[in-house]
Design a protein around this motif. Structure first.
Motif, PDB file in Angstrom:
ATOM      1  N   HIS A  59     -24.973  -4.798  77.145  1.00  0.00           N
ATOM      2  CA  HIS A  59     -25.135  -4.100  78.417  1.00  0.00           C
ATOM      3  C   HIS A  59     -26.441  -4.490  79.087  1.00  0.00           C
ATOM      4  CE1 HIS A  59     -26.042  -0.732  81.125  1.00  0.00           C
ATOM      5  NE2 HIS A  59     -24.740  -0.727  81.302  1.00  0.00           N
ATOM      6  N   ASP A  60     -27.535  -4.510  78.300  1.00  0.00           N
ATOM      7  CA  ASP A  60     -28.856  -4.818  78.857  1.00  0.00           C
ATOM      8  C   ASP A  60     -28.964  -6.257  79.347  1.00  0.00           C
ATOM      9  OD1 ASP A  60     -29.604  -2.243  78.362  1.00  0.00           O
ATOM     10  OD2 ASP A  60     -30.759  -2.703  76.548  1.00  0.00           O
ATOM     11  N   CYS A  61     -28.281  -7.178  78.676  1.00  0.00           N
ATOM     12  CA  CYS A  61     -28.367  -8.583  79.094  1.00  0.00           C
ATOM     13  C   CYS A  61     -27.423  -8.894  80.254  1.00  0.00           C
ATOM     14  CB  CYS A  61     -28.130  -9.526  77.919  1.00  0.00           C
ATOM     15  SG  CYS A  61     -26.407  -9.700  77.449  1.00  0.00           S
ATOM     16  N   GLY A  62     -26.608  -7.907  80.642  1.00  0.00           N
ATOM     17  CA  GLY A  62     -25.757  -8.092  81.810  1.00  0.00           C
ATOM     18  C   GLY A  62     -24.324  -8.482  81.499  1.00  0.00           C
ATOM     19  N   ALA A  63     -23.969  -8.599  80.207  1.00  0.00           N
ATOM     20  CA  ALA A  63     -22.602  -8.995  79.858  1.00  0.00           C
ATOM     21  C   ALA A  63     -21.591  -7.956  80.325  1.00  0.00           C
ATOM     22  CB  ALA A  63     -22.473  -9.215  78.358  1.00  0.00           C
ATOM     23  N   GLY A  65     -21.901  -5.966  82.882  1.00  0.00           N
ATOM     24  CA  GLY A  65     -21.799  -6.110  84.336  1.00  0.00           C
ATOM     25  C   GLY A  65     -20.943  -7.298  84.735  1.00  0.00           C
ATOM     26  N   LYS A  66     -21.077  -8.401  83.983  1.00  0.00           N
ATOM     27  CA  LYS A  66     -20.251  -9.587  84.269  1.00  0.00           C
ATOM     28  C   LYS A  66     -18.785  -9.309  83.995  1.00  0.00           C
ATOM     29  CE  LYS A  66     -23.959 -12.857  83.641  1.00  0.00           C
ATOM     30  NZ  LYS A  66     -24.638 -13.792  82.775  1.00  0.00           N
ATOM     31  N   LYS A  69     -17.544  -7.350  86.854  1.00  0.00           N
ATOM     32  CA  LYS A  69     -17.344  -8.205  88.023  1.00  0.00           C
ATOM     33  C   LYS A  69     -16.065  -9.025  87.896  1.00  0.00           C
ATOM     34  CE  LYS A  69     -21.212  -9.332  90.156  1.00  0.00           C
ATOM     35  NZ  LYS A  69     -22.450 -10.007  90.527  1.00  0.00           N
ATOM     36  N   SER A  95     -15.101  -1.879  81.313  1.00  0.00           N
ATOM     37  CA  SER A  95     -15.863  -2.887  80.574  1.00  0.00           C
ATOM     38  C   SER A  95     -16.401  -2.309  79.266  1.00  0.00           C
ATOM     39  CB  SER A  95     -16.982  -3.475  81.429  1.00  0.00           C
ATOM     40  OG  SER A  95     -17.862  -2.493  81.891  1.00  0.00           O
TER      41      SER A  95
END
Length: 194
Positions: A59-63, A65-66, A69, A95
């Motif tokens: 979550h923190d590294c943006g996975a 969010g990706k 998306k 997600s």
């Protein structure tokens, strides 16, 4: 209601074990089961901490969010009436489920449900779709099942992944198709309660 079912099952077991003269066996089974439950919980706790930490890093590294998306075109089709905030909340919930983070998906799902409510007494189409998605939960990484298999000594706890991917995809698709069919039937009958 569930507590009554459990009490009923315990009473029936107690009555039958005493009637058959097996009270000692029941007592031993209860004590052994309690001990096994505590051992299982302790072994699962470590694995769940590991997967929870991994999920937090994703979550923190943006996975996460990706993933949200990537899922957004599909989610826009499933939730056409949802505003941008509701879409984002649904994407976060989906997600989290994809990553096997059911503990995180629950509060995210509740937040999305509040945003999808339309103020009527009946559940909105978007809210019903969210319940379907959350219940069937397409899963890429089944952390809880994997942790359970690890705690029980499975040689390869991840060998279930293809089966999990297939069954979760099929159940999710079937549930969404059934929901879509029910919505069409409801619209055909003028939205009357049945």
């Amino acid at each position: 209601m569930t507590d009554r079912v459990w009490v009923g099952m315990i009473l029936v077991s107690l009555i039958f074990s005493l009637a058959r003269g097996r009270g000692e066996a029941l007592t031993n089974a209860l004590l052994q089961g309690s001990q096994d439950a505590v051992t299982l919980i302790l072994s699962l706790t470590g694995a769940m901490c590991l997967f929870g930490g991994l999920a937090a890093m994703l979550h923190d590294c943006g996975a996460a969010g990706k993933l949200a998306k990537l899922a957004s075109p599909l989610l826009k089709r499933l939730f056409p009436d949802a505003d941008e905030r509701a879409q984002a909340a649904v994407a976060a919930c989906v997600s989290a489920n994809l990553l096997g983070m059911s503990n995180a998906a629950t509060p995210l799902g509740l937040q999305a449900a509040k945003l999808l409510e339309d103020g009527s007494e009946r559940a909105s189409t978007g809210l019903c779709t969210l319940v379907i998605l959350s219940s069937t939960s397409l899963t890429l990484l089944p952390t809880t099942v994997t942790a359970l298999r690890m705690s029980l000594g499975a040689a390869n706890p991840y060998d279930i992944l293809p089966a999990v991917w297939l069954t979760s995809a099929v159940s999710c698709a079937a549930a969404l198709a059934a929901g879509s069919r029910l919505r069409r039937l409801e619209h055909r009958h003028g939205g009357r309660k049945r």
